[in-house]
Write a protein that holds these residues in place. Structure first.
Motif, PDB file in Angstrom:
ATOM      1  N   VAL A 129       0.835  -1.208   0.000  1.00 57.20           N
ATOM      2  CA  VAL A 129       0.000   0.000   0.000  1.00 57.20           C
ATOM      3  C   VAL A 129       0.864   1.249   0.000  1.00 57.20           C
ATOM      4  O   VAL A 129       0.590   2.217  -0.728  1.00 57.20           O
ATOM      5  CB  VAL A 129      -0.949  -0.027   1.210  1.00 57.20           C
ATOM      6  N   VAL A 130       1.932   1.259   0.796  1.00 53.59           N
ATOM      7  CA  VAL A 130       2.796   2.447   0.882  1.00 53.59           C
ATOM      8  C   VAL A 130       3.496   2.693  -0.443  1.00 53.59           C
ATOM      9  O   VAL A 130       3.628   3.846  -0.886  1.00 53.59           O
ATOM     10  CB  VAL A 130       3.811   2.272   2.038  1.00 53.59           C
ATOM     11  N   ASP A 131       3.959   1.638  -1.101  1.00 53.16           N
ATOM     12  CA  ASP A 131       4.634   1.821  -2.385  1.00 53.16           C
ATOM     13  C   ASP A 131       3.697   2.427  -3.425  1.00 53.16           C
ATOM     14  O   ASP A 131       4.091   3.325  -4.189  1.00 53.16           O
ATOM     15  CB  ASP A 131       5.147   0.467  -2.890  1.00 53.16           C
ATOM     16  N   ARG A 132       2.457   1.965  -3.462  1.00 53.13           N
ATOM     17  CA  ARG A 132       1.498   2.524  -4.424  1.00 53.13           C
ATOM     18  C   ARG A 132       1.171   3.984  -4.102  1.00 53.13           C
ATOM     19  O   ARG A 132       1.029   4.810  -5.004  1.00 53.13           O
ATOM     20  CB  ARG A 132       0.229   1.684  -4.445  1.00 53.13           C
ATOM     21  N   ALA A 133       1.035   4.289  -2.794  1.00 59.85           N
ATOM     22  CA  ALA A 133       0.751   5.678  -2.413  1.00 59.85           C
ATOM     23  C   ALA A 133       1.934   6.587  -2.739  1.00 59.85           C
ATOM     24  O   ALA A 133       1.744   7.715  -3.216  1.00 59.85           O
ATOM     25  CB  ALA A 133       0.429   5.749  -0.914  1.00 59.85           C
ATOM     26  N   ALA A 134       3.171   6.116  -2.519  1.00 60.05           N
ATOM     27  CA  ALA A 134       4.351   6.922  -2.836  1.00 60.05           C
ATOM     28  C   ALA A 134       4.461   7.170  -4.328  1.00 60.05           C
ATOM     29  O   ALA A 134       4.820   8.273  -4.771  1.00 60.05           O
ATOM     30  CB  ALA A 134       5.604   6.227  -2.306  1.00 60.05           C
ATOM     31  N   ALA A 135       4.149   6.148  -5.118  1.00 58.84           N
ATOM     32  CA  ALA A 135       4.204   6.328  -6.573  1.00 58.84           C
ATOM     33  C   ALA A 135       3.157   7.323  -7.055  1.00 58.84           C
ATOM     34  O   ALA A 135       3.401   8.109  -7.984  1.00 58.84           O
ATOM     35  CB  ALA A 135       4.016   4.972  -7.264  1.00 58.84           C
ATOM     36  N   GLU A 136       1.990   7.318  -6.440  1.00 59.49           N
ATOM     37  CA  GLU A 136       0.938   8.248  -6.862  1.00 59.49           C
ATOM     38  C   GLU A 136       1.234   9.672  -6.401  1.00 59.49           C
ATOM     39  O   GLU A 136       0.966  10.632  -7.135  1.00 59.49           O
ATOM     40  CB  GLU A 136      -0.402   7.780  -6.313  1.00 59.49           C
ATOM     41  N   LEU A 137       1.775   9.827  -5.209  1.00 59.19           N
ATOM     42  CA  LEU A 137       2.094  11.169  -4.721  1.00 59.19           C
ATOM     43  C   LEU A 137       3.270  11.766  -5.484  1.00 59.19           C
ATOM     44  O   LEU A 137       3.255  12.954  -5.838  1.00 59.19           O
ATOM     45  CB  LEU A 137       2.411  11.117  -3.226  1.00 59.19           C
ATOM     46  N   ASP A 138       4.329  10.959  -5.703  1.00 59.38           N
ATOM     47  CA  ASP A 138       5.509  11.385  -6.462  1.00 59.38           C
ATOM     48  C   ASP A 138       6.113  12.669  -5.879  1.00 59.38           C
ATOM     49  O   ASP A 138       6.348  13.652  -6.581  1.00 59.38           O
ATOM     50  CB  ASP A 138       5.150  11.585  -7.940  1.00 59.38           C
ATOM     51  N   TRP A 139       6.358  12.661  -4.544  1.00 61.13           N
ATOM     52  CA  TRP A 139       6.997  13.801  -3.890  1.00 61.13           C
ATOM     53  C   TRP A 139       8.504  13.747  -4.128  1.00 61.13           C
ATOM     54  O   TRP A 139       9.119  12.677  -4.007  1.00 61.13           O
ATOM     55  CB  TRP A 139       6.705  13.791  -2.394  1.00 61.13           C
ATOM     56  N   LYS A 140       9.082  14.874  -4.424  1.00 59.50           N
ATOM     57  CA  LYS A 140      10.509  14.939  -4.696  1.00 59.50           C
ATOM     58  C   LYS A 140      11.308  14.685  -3.422  1.00 59.50           C
ATOM     59  O   LYS A 140      11.114  15.337  -2.402  1.00 59.50           O
ATOM     60  CB  LYS A 140      10.855  16.317  -5.275  1.00 59.50           C
ATOM     61  N   GLY A 141      12.220  13.729  -3.513  1.00 60.50           N
ATOM     62  CA  GLY A 141      13.079  13.412  -2.379  1.00 60.50           C
ATOM     63  C   GLY A 141      12.433  12.576  -1.304  1.00 60.50           C
ATOM     64  O   GLY A 141      13.042  12.336  -0.257  1.00 60.50           O
ATOM     65  N   VAL A 142      11.202  12.134  -1.514  1.00 57.89           N
ATOM     66  CA  VAL A 142      10.480  11.318  -0.531  1.00 57.89           C
ATOM     67  C   VAL A 142      10.115  10.006  -1.179  1.00 57.89           C
ATOM     68  O   VAL A 142       9.344   9.978  -2.146  1.00 57.89           O
ATOM     69  CB  VAL A 142       9.218  12.032  -0.005  1.00 57.89           C
ATOM     70  N   GLY A 143      10.685   8.909  -0.686  1.00 56.98           N
ATOM     71  CA  GLY A 143      10.399   7.601  -1.225  1.00 56.98           C
ATOM     72  C   GLY A 143       9.469   6.803  -0.331  1.00 56.98           C
ATOM     73  O   GLY A 143       8.965   7.287   0.695  1.00 56.98           O
ATOM     74  N   ALA A 144       9.262   5.550  -0.744  1.00 56.98           N
ATOM     75  CA  ALA A 144       8.375   4.679   0.031  1.00 56.98           C
ATOM     76  C   ALA A 144       8.933   4.414   1.429  1.00 56.98           C
ATOM     77  O   ALA A 144       8.177   4.317   2.394  1.00 56.98           O
ATOM     78  CB  ALA A 144       8.159   3.369  -0.724  1.00 56.98           C
ATOM     79  N   ALA A 145      10.263   4.300   1.548  1.00 56.96           N
ATOM     80  CA  ALA A 145      10.862   4.060   2.865  1.00 56.96           C
ATOM     81  C   ALA A 145      10.629   5.239   3.804  1.00 56.96           C
ATOM     82  O   ALA A 145      10.442   5.059   5.019  1.00 56.96           O
ATOM     83  CB  ALA A 145      12.361   3.785   2.711  1.00 56.96           C
ATOM     84  N   ASP A 146      10.650   6.455   3.267  1.00 57.08           N
ATOM     85  CA  ASP A 146      10.390   7.636   4.102  1.00 57.08           C
ATOM     86  C   ASP A 146       8.934   7.695   4.544  1.00 57.08           C
ATOM     87  O   ASP A 146       8.630   8.062   5.681  1.00 57.08           O
ATOM     88  CB  ASP A 146      10.762   8.909   3.337  1.00 57.08           C
ATOM     89  N   LEU A 147       8.023   7.336   3.626  1.00 58.97           N
ATOM     90  CA  LEU A 147       6.604   7.372   3.985  1.00 58.97           C
ATOM     91  C   LEU A 147       6.247   6.288   4.998  1.00 58.97           C
ATOM     92  O   LEU A 147       5.283   6.434   5.752  1.00 58.97           O
ATOM     93  CB  LEU A 147       5.743   7.208   2.731  1.00 58.97           C
ATOM     94  N   LYS A 148       6.993   5.201   4.996  1.00 62.71           N
ATOM     95  CA  LYS A 148       6.693   4.098   5.910  1.00 62.71           C
ATOM     96  C   LYS A 148       6.725   4.566   7.368  1.00 62.71           C
ATOM     97  O   LYS A 148       5.936   4.108   8.208  1.00 62.71           O
ATOM     98  CB  LYS A 148       7.706   2.974   5.691  1.00 62.71           C
TER      99      LYS A 148
END
Length: 465
Positions: free
Chosen positions: A74-93
């Motif tokens: 779920v986090v990987d899909r949300a990170a891909a949709e948000l596409d924040w610069k410098g923020v990856g899935a590991a940061d959102l976790k």
């Protein structure tokens, strides 16, 4: 401070006498909290989105769904949709969390450095969670998909009615063919009923998978704890409490002698009396010169001892002079013959220094003394760190004058040993105490009431004279 229990009066005395120092430390603590909020805990905002799970769910199933909501998929899909610069899935976790609440609701929390990003993160996580759950169960989030099972159920019911009609129209058991037809129809009816049960079970699972996002996440209006104000207040309180505890611990470790018997035992001599010295209300003030460091000490109040008792109100000038004259009389009676004595005062003890000067003045002007015994006292100040007393010359003895609660037993023993090295016998000790003075009266003609009070009650204040 003794080993008695710490009372509120002690803490009140610290706050009253060291309020400037405590105020400065509180400001430093607030600045420390501000720096911590900038470097360690920057401003953060938290938004929450709610997902409703229809149907009957057990508690362990809800906990499982909460873990699925923050899973890597779920986090990987949300990170891909948000596409924040410098923020990856590991940061959102590390910035998302989920918990199950009452009413079959999964609350998804998203934390970011701005309210807008926190709201976007929570919404995207909720949407991706619902989509991922629907993908796992093979369902469809479209509400039109519910028409398929309902239409199939209607067709099955119509087929059952048709089977009943065929069974009624068949030969009721007259021929073998009729019996076989009725048996086949009943088997077909049982198969349809079993298929309907399986359809109902599948519909129940599908209804559980039909999760619904309960609207967009509200935009947060305040920071997530710990906020900057909370850290500043916490830092100020922490420094203030630490300062008070430090004062109490230092007072507990203080080994300065406070009672006259302890002081006399440390000097291996006897107590000749106690005298009063008009002093400041807030206790002894150390000598610190006139530099910037001394000014800072005076401003913060650390040049004044906080653990000394508040000076009590003493008698008038006449009663205080009577105490000095009594000490002089006891000193003359103690000496076998008139001789000169050194009045030893610890360096830095301002109260003792003033008492020694007054004692010398009273000894020189005492009308009861003979001409040979007047002027037999000379004041010398001795350092307590490296005590040194002049060698025996015209003086052949030492009288120690000091204030209570200022010196330890080791320091007083050092003064006694210095007197012995200079071949001076310590003939006695006089303890001086700071008091609050009253309006002066004539020493030669004390009022009748004062004389009567001295005759009936003895000493005015401060113990024995």
């Amino acid at each position: 401070m003794s080993d008695d229990q710490i009372r509120l009066a002690t803490i009140g005395r610290i706050l009253r006498r060291r309020w400037r120092l405590l105020a400065v430390l509180a400001v430093v603590g607030a600045l420390f909290g501000y720096g911590t909020s900038v470097l360690v805990f920057p401003q953060r905002y938290t938004a929450s989105a709610s997902v409703l799970l229809p149907g009957q769910w057990e508690e362990r199933e809800l906990l499982t769904q909460a873990q699925v909501a923050t899973s890597s998929s779920v986090v990987d899909r949300a990170a891909a949709e948000l596409d924040w610069k410098g923020v990856g899935a590991a940061d959102l976790k590390d910035k998302v969390s989920a918990k199950a609440t009452d009413g079959n609701i999964i609350k998804i929390l998203g934390t970011a450095e701005s309210p807008e990003r926190a709201q976007q993160l929570s919404d995207r996580m909720a949407q991706q969670f619902v989509a991922f759950s629907a993908r796992l169960t093979g369902g469809d989030t479209d509400s039109g998909a519910d028409t398929g099972p309902e239409a199939l159920r209607k067709k099955v019911e119509a087929t059952n009615r048709r089977i009943s009609d065929l069974a009624a129209a068949a030969d009721p058991g007259r021929t073998v063919e009729g019996v076989q037809a009725r048996t086949s129809l009943e088997k077909l009816r049982a198969s349809l009923e079993e298929a309907m049960k399986k359809l109902d079970q599948a519909e129940t699972v599908s209804s559980k998978a039909g999760m619904v996002v309960m609207g967009p996440a509200p935009r947060p209006t305040g920071e997530a704890p710990p906020t900057r104000n909370q850290l500043m207040i916490g830092g100020a309180v922490l420094f203030l409490v630490a300062a008070v505890i430090g004062h109490l611990a230092a007072a507990r470790m203080n080994r300065r002698l406070r009672t006259e018997p302890e002081i006399a035992a440390a000097l291996s001599t006897e107590l000749l009396g106690t005298v009063d010295v008009p002093g400041e209300r807030h206790g002894h003030r150390s000598e610190g010169g006139g530099g910037p460091r001394a000014w800072i000490r005076r401003f913060l109040g650390i040049d004044t001892r906080w653990d000394t008792p508040v000076p009590q109100r003493s008698g008038d000038e006449a009663s205080r002079r009577i105490r000095y004259r009594r000490v002089c009389a006891r000193l003359r009676n103690k000496l076998p013959a008139p001789r000169r004595l050194l009045v030893v005062v610890p360096d830095g003890d301002e109260v003792a220094r003033r008492a020694a000067d007054q004692l010398v003045t009273e000894a020189a002007s005492d009308p009861a003394a003979t001409a040979a015994s007047r002027g037999y006292l000379r004041v010398v100040e001795v350092s307590v760190t490296r005590p040194m007393v002049p060698d025996r010359d015209t003086e052949s003895g030492a009288l120690v004058v000091l204030s209570a609660g200022s010196w330890t037993a080791g320091e007083l023993t050092g003064i006694a040993e210095a007197c012995a090295d200079g071949r001076h016998e310590v003939v006695g000790v006089v303890v001086a105490g700071a008091v609050r003075a009253r309006p002066a009266r004539s020493a030669d003609q004390p009022p009748e009431k004062a004389t009567l009070a001295l005759a009936v009650r003895g000493n005015a204040t401060g113990g024995s004279a």
